[in-house]
Design a protein around this motif. Structure first.
Motif, PDB file in Angstrom:
ATOM      1  N   UNK A 130       0.839  -1.206   0.000  1.00  0.00           N
ATOM      2  CA  UNK A 130       0.000   0.000   0.000  1.00  0.00           C
ATOM      3  C   UNK A 130       0.871   1.251   0.000  1.00  0.00           C
ATOM      4  N   UNK A 131       1.918   1.257   0.804  1.00  0.00           N
ATOM      5  CA  UNK A 131       2.815   2.422   0.868  1.00  0.00           C
ATOM      6  C   UNK A 131       3.453   2.690  -0.491  1.00  0.00           C
ATOM      7  N   UNK A 132       3.916   1.649  -1.158  1.00  0.00           N
ATOM      8  CA  UNK A 132       4.557   1.827  -2.467  1.00  0.00           C
ATOM      9  C   UNK A 132       3.556   2.301  -3.519  1.00  0.00           C
ATOM     10  N   UNK A 133       2.349   1.801  -3.462  1.00  0.00           N
ATOM     11  CA  UNK A 133       1.319   2.248  -4.414  1.00  0.00           C
ATOM     12  C   UNK A 133       0.924   3.703  -4.159  1.00  0.00           C
ATOM     13  N   UNK A 134       0.784   4.064  -2.895  1.00  0.00           N
ATOM     14  CA  UNK A 134       0.436   5.444  -2.548  1.00  0.00           C
ATOM     15  C   UNK A 134       1.569   6.396  -2.946  1.00  0.00           C
ATOM     16  N   UNK A 135       2.810   5.978  -2.731  1.00  0.00           N
ATOM     17  CA  UNK A 135       3.965   6.777  -3.136  1.00  0.00           C
ATOM     18  C   UNK A 135       3.976   6.945  -4.646  1.00  0.00           C
ATOM     19  N   UNK A 136       3.715   5.879  -5.373  1.00  0.00           N
ATOM     20  CA  UNK A 136       3.670   5.951  -6.829  1.00  0.00           C
ATOM     21  C   UNK A 136       2.577   6.917  -7.294  1.00  0.00           C
ATOM     22  N   UNK A 137       1.417   6.853  -6.670  1.00  0.00           N
ATOM     23  CA  UNK A 137       0.311   7.743  -7.041  1.00  0.00           C
ATOM     24  C   UNK A 137       0.695   9.205  -6.798  1.00  0.00           C
ATOM     25  N   UNK A 138       1.284   9.487  -5.636  1.00  0.00           N
ATOM     26  CA  UNK A 138       1.709  10.853  -5.321  1.00  0.00           C
ATOM     27  C   UNK A 138       2.756  11.338  -6.317  1.00  0.00           C
ATOM     28  N   UNK A 139       3.751  10.522  -6.602  1.00  0.00           N
ATOM     29  CA  UNK A 139       4.791  10.918  -7.558  1.00  0.00           C
ATOM     30  C   UNK A 139       4.217  11.116  -8.955  1.00  0.00           C
ATOM     31  N   UNK A 140       3.244  10.304  -9.326  1.00  0.00           N
ATOM     32  CA  UNK A 140       2.592  10.493 -10.630  1.00  0.00           C
ATOM     33  C   UNK A 140       1.914  11.854 -10.710  1.00  0.00           C
ATOM     34  N   UNK A 141       1.265  12.264  -9.637  1.00  0.00           N
ATOM     35  CA  UNK A 141       0.645  13.595  -9.600  1.00  0.00           C
ATOM     36  C   UNK A 141       1.705  14.691  -9.709  1.00  0.00           C
ATOM     37  N   UNK A 142       2.788  14.528  -8.969  1.00  0.00           N
ATOM     38  CA  UNK A 142       3.860  15.536  -8.981  1.00  0.00           C
ATOM     39  C   UNK A 142       4.480  15.642 -10.365  1.00  0.00           C
ATOM     40  N   UNK A 143       4.861  14.504 -10.943  1.00  0.00           N
ATOM     41  CA  UNK A 143       5.572  14.509 -12.223  1.00  0.00           C
ATOM     42  C   UNK A 143       4.689  14.875 -13.414  1.00  0.00           C
ATOM     43  N   UNK A 144       3.369  14.804 -13.240  1.00  0.00           N
ATOM     44  CA  UNK A 144       2.471  15.206 -14.324  1.00  0.00           C
ATOM     45  C   UNK A 144       1.902  16.612 -14.082  1.00  0.00           C
ATOM     46  N   UNK A 145       2.595  17.364 -13.224  1.00  0.00           N
ATOM     47  CA  UNK A 145       2.219  18.753 -12.920  1.00  0.00           C
ATOM     48  C   UNK A 145       0.807  18.885 -12.349  1.00  0.00           C
ATOM     49  N   UNK A 146       0.374  17.894 -11.562  1.00  0.00           N
ATOM     50  CA  UNK A 146      -0.936  17.951 -10.925  1.00  0.00           C
ATOM     51  C   UNK A 146      -0.846  18.157  -9.416  1.00  0.00           C
ATOM     52  N   UNK A 147       0.361  18.413  -8.913  1.00  0.00           N
ATOM     53  CA  UNK A 147       0.522  18.629  -7.473  1.00  0.00           C
ATOM     54  C   UNK A 147      -0.246  19.875  -7.024  1.00  0.00           C
ATOM     55  N   UNK A 148      -0.459  20.803  -7.944  1.00  0.00           N
ATOM     56  CA  UNK A 148      -1.197  22.026  -7.625  1.00  0.00           C
ATOM     57  C   UNK A 148      -2.580  21.762  -7.055  1.00  0.00           C
ATOM     58  N   UNK A 149      -3.231  20.684  -7.506  1.00  0.00           N
ATOM     59  CA  UNK A 149      -4.568  20.383  -6.965  1.00  0.00           C
ATOM     60  C   UNK A 149      -4.480  19.996  -5.493  1.00  0.00           C
ATOM     61  N   UNK A 150      -3.350  19.434  -5.065  1.00  0.00           N
ATOM     62  CA  UNK A 150      -3.144  19.115  -3.653  1.00  0.00           C
ATOM     63  C   UNK A 150      -2.757  20.373  -2.876  1.00  0.00           C
ATOM     64  N   UNK A 151      -1.882  21.172  -3.461  1.00  0.00           N
ATOM     65  CA  UNK A 151      -1.464  22.431  -2.822  1.00  0.00           C
ATOM     66  C   UNK A 151      -2.643  23.368  -2.621  1.00  0.00           C
ATOM     67  N   UNK A 152      -3.569  23.351  -3.566  1.00  0.00           N
ATOM     68  CA  UNK A 152      -4.683  24.288  -3.542  1.00  0.00           C
ATOM     69  C   UNK A 152      -5.535  24.147  -2.288  1.00  0.00           C
ATOM     70  N   UNK A 153      -5.623  22.949  -1.737  1.00  0.00           N
ATOM     71  CA  UNK A 153      -6.432  22.764  -0.518  1.00  0.00           C
ATOM     72  C   UNK A 153      -5.937  23.673   0.603  1.00  0.00           C
ATOM     73  N   UNK A 154      -4.622  23.819   0.739  1.00  0.00           N
ATOM     74  CA  UNK A 154      -4.054  24.700   1.765  1.00  0.00           C
ATOM     75  C   UNK A 154      -4.004  26.150   1.283  1.00  0.00           C
ATOM     76  N   UNK A 155      -3.563  26.337   0.047  1.00  0.00           N
ATOM     77  CA  UNK A 155      -3.422  27.686  -0.490  1.00  0.00           C
ATOM     78  C   UNK A 155      -4.751  28.451  -0.516  1.00  0.00           C
ATOM     79  N   UNK A 156      -5.845  27.731  -0.817  1.00  0.00           N
ATOM     80  CA  UNK A 156      -7.145  28.397  -0.925  1.00  0.00           C
ATOM     81  C   UNK A 156      -7.628  28.953   0.415  1.00  0.00           C
ATOM     82  N   UNK A 157      -7.066  28.426   1.503  1.00  0.00           N
ATOM     83  CA  UNK A 157      -7.421  28.911   2.834  1.00  0.00           C
ATOM     84  C   UNK A 157      -6.406  29.917   3.363  1.00  0.00           C
ATOM     85  N   UNK A 158      -5.425  30.267   2.504  1.00  0.00           N
ATOM     86  CA  UNK A 158      -4.392  31.216   2.921  1.00  0.00           C
ATOM     87  C   UNK A 158      -3.389  30.624   3.877  1.00  0.00           C
ATOM     88  N   UNK A 159      -3.265  29.316   3.850  1.00  0.00           N
ATOM     89  CA  UNK A 159      -2.318  28.635   4.760  1.00  0.00           C
ATOM     90  C   UNK A 159      -1.016  28.329   4.065  1.00  0.00           C
TER      91      UNK A 159
END
Length: 159
Positions: A130-159
């Protein structure tokens, strides 16, 4: 209704710590957002905000220096265990982490600790997979320039 209680469980060293000073800023069925100060004094960063992605198996945090500048984004691969009757969430750190520096540099760290924990039978084969699959999923988001959707959860609240 009782307040959500958060715990951080580590495998190495074996400990489970209540995050009694963390403040829950937002809670839905998919995310929990908190703000916090470091548990132990650090020289590189002092406080931050975290988004627990409950269905994804990772936690994305912003670490800030004392001068309020961004130190880094820190992503923990985790397992969530929610006890509805106690309104308690235990987040088990599955050791693999991804650090993203302000300049965009990405570092995957602590994979040796993940292997050590497996060798020491501190986590099961299912947890390791599970850890390796979750890590792969996270890295896939990062490397495909989709990390912004994760960052936005904090950024949208000014955090």
């Amino acid at each position: 209704m009782n307040t959500l209680t958060l715990y951080r469980r580590r495998l190495i060293p074996d400990e489970c710590i209540p995050l009694k000073d963390d403040k829950v800023v937002k809670k839905t069925d998919e995310i929990i957002i908190t703000t916090w100060d470091t548990l132990n004094p650090k020289t590189k960063f002092q406080y931050g905000a975290s988004c627990y992605f409950l269905k994804e198996g990772f936690k994305v945090s912003k670490f800030y220096r004392a001068d309020k500048s961004l130190y880094c984004w820190y992503c923990d691969i985790v397992q969530y265990d929610y006890d509805a009757s106690a309104n308690r969430l235990v987040t088990t750190d599955l050791l693999a982490d991804v650090v993203i520096m302000p300049d965009g540099t990405v570092k995957v760290i602590d994979l040796d600790e993940l292997a050590d924990a497996f060798e020491q039978e501190l986590l099961s084969a299912d947890m390791l997979k599970a850890a390796l699959r979750q890590l792969n999923h996270l890295l896939s988001l990062i490397y495909s320039n989709q990390f912004g959707c994760l960052q936005n959860e904090l950024d949208s609240l000014g955090l």
